[in-house]
Design a protein around this motif. Structure first.
Motif, PDB file in Angstrom:
ATOM      1  N   VAL A   7      18.715  25.935 -29.737  1.00 13.74           N
ATOM      2  CA  VAL A   7      18.921  24.695 -28.982  1.00 13.74           C
ATOM      3  C   VAL A   7      18.538  23.496 -29.838  1.00 13.74           C
ATOM      4  O   VAL A   7      19.272  22.508 -29.912  1.00 13.74           O
ATOM      5  N   VAL A   8      17.405  23.590 -30.522  1.00  9.31           N
ATOM      6  CA  VAL A   8      16.952  22.493 -31.384  1.00  9.31           C
ATOM      7  C   VAL A   8      17.962  22.254 -32.511  1.00  9.31           C
ATOM      8  O   VAL A   8      18.329  21.117 -32.797  1.00  9.31           O
ATOM      9  N   PRO A  63      21.008  38.235 -28.698  1.00 13.71           N
ATOM     10  CA  PRO A  63      21.708  39.370 -28.098  1.00 13.71           C
ATOM     11  C   PRO A  63      20.790  40.586 -28.030  1.00 13.71           C
ATOM     12  O   PRO A  63      19.996  40.823 -28.933  1.00 13.71           O
ATOM     13  N   SER A  64      20.921  41.329 -26.943  1.00 15.95           N
ATOM     14  CA  SER A  64      20.140  42.553 -26.778  1.00 15.95           C
ATOM     15  C   SER A  64      20.577  43.565 -27.843  1.00 15.95           C
ATOM     16  O   SER A  64      21.649  43.410 -28.446  1.00 15.95           O
ATOM     17  N   ALA A 106      30.465  19.012 -26.106  1.00 15.57           N
ATOM     18  CA  ALA A 106      29.135  19.478 -26.465  1.00 15.57           C
ATOM     19  C   ALA A 106      29.218  20.838 -27.135  1.00 15.57           C
ATOM     20  O   ALA A 106      30.104  21.636 -26.840  1.00 15.57           O
ATOM     21  N   ASP A 107      28.266  21.080 -28.039  1.00 16.02           N
ATOM     22  CA  ASP A 107      28.115  22.416 -28.577  1.00 16.02           C
ATOM     23  C   ASP A 107      27.732  23.336 -27.427  1.00 16.02           C
ATOM     24  O   ASP A 107      27.163  22.897 -26.421  1.00 16.02           O
ATOM     25  N   VAL A 108      28.017  24.626 -27.574  1.00 20.99           N
ATOM     26  CA  VAL A 108      27.726  25.592 -26.521  1.00 20.99           C
ATOM     27  C   VAL A 108      26.889  26.718 -27.114  1.00 20.99           C
ATOM     28  O   VAL A 108      27.234  27.277 -28.155  1.00 20.99           O
ATOM     29  N   LEU A 109      25.798  27.035 -26.434  1.00 21.18           N
ATOM     30  CA  LEU A 109      24.935  28.147 -26.810  1.00 21.18           C
ATOM     31  C   LEU A 109      24.973  29.169 -25.679  1.00 21.18           C
ATOM     32  O   LEU A 109      24.691  28.840 -24.529  1.00 21.18           O
ATOM     33  N   VAL A 110      25.343  30.403 -26.005  1.00 21.49           N
ATOM     34  CA  VAL A 110      25.412  31.471 -25.016  1.00 21.49           C
ATOM     35  C   VAL A 110      24.194  32.367 -25.219  1.00 21.49           C
ATOM     36  O   VAL A 110      24.066  33.031 -26.249  1.00 21.49           O
ATOM     37  N   CYS A 145      18.589  34.722 -33.434  1.00 19.15           N
ATOM     38  CA  CYS A 145      17.690  35.690 -32.793  1.00 19.15           C
ATOM     39  C   CYS A 145      16.960  35.111 -31.587  1.00 19.15           C
ATOM     40  O   CYS A 145      16.547  35.856 -30.708  1.00 19.15           O
ATOM     41  N   GLU A 146      16.765  33.806 -31.551  1.00 17.60           N
ATOM     42  CA  GLU A 146      15.999  33.186 -30.478  1.00 17.60           C
ATOM     43  C   GLU A 146      16.753  31.984 -29.905  1.00 17.60           C
ATOM     44  O   GLU A 146      17.499  31.318 -30.608  1.00 17.60           O
ATOM     45  N   VAL A 147      16.484  31.704 -28.628  1.00 15.37           N
ATOM     46  CA  VAL A 147      17.180  30.628 -27.926  1.00 15.37           C
ATOM     47  C   VAL A 147      16.633  29.258 -28.306  1.00 15.37           C
ATOM     48  O   VAL A 147      17.391  28.352 -28.661  1.00 15.37           O
TER      49      VAL A 147
END
Length: 149
Positions: free
Chosen positions: A118-119, A91-92, A52-56, A112-114
């Motif tokens: 994800v989409v 990221p902050s 799976a792709d990974v989003l941190v 910039c946004e989660v």
């Protein structure tokens, strides 16, 4: 949706994935330093192992050190070798400065946004690579030799 929370030293982790073809989302709260680097590596490897792709999600991370940057870069290269994506989201400001100062922002995918990330990763998995990933995953399991991590 499955969810897991892992408390390690100063960081709190949450790992989840809503769909079989969706990305693994790793949400981190706290500091990413040498003390939590092994746990970060384990979480990233787990996401990649399930093809799976990974989003941190870094929105609640206030500090990231060079050890954890190295972990992220190695995971990024591993993901690319498997035909997967590793991306950082939200990221902050202090983490953004660190990523820019070390030029890691040039190597990794950063959004910039989660939610939009994800989409995009879900669309990437479904439209472009999902059948091929299943084949690669099977080949990777049978391939001899040590993993690059």
């Amino acid at each position: 949706m499955g969810a897991a929370v892992l408390n390690v030293a100063a960081a709190q982790w949450s790992v989840r994935s809503a769909y079989p073809a969706g990305p693994t989302v790793l949400r981190i709260q706290g500091d990413l330093d040498a003390e939590v680097a092994p746990a970060l590596q384990t979480c990233l490897e787990g996401g990649l192992e399930r093809a799976a792709d990974v989003l941190v999600d870094l929105s609640d991370v206030s500090l990231i050190d060079c050890v954890c940057l190295g972990v992220l870069l190695r995971a990024h290269h591993r993901a690319r070798s498997l035909g997967l994506l590793l991306a950082l989201a939200a990221p902050s400001p202090s983490v953004q400065r660190t990523l820019a100062a070390t030029r890691v922002d040039r190597a990794l995918h950063i959004t910039c946004e989660v939610a939009p990330a994800v989409v995009a990763l879900r669309r990437h998995a479904l439209e472009h690579m999902w059948p091929e990933r299943l084949c690669r995953r099977t080949r990777d399991v049978k391939a001899p030799g040590p993993a690059p991590f």
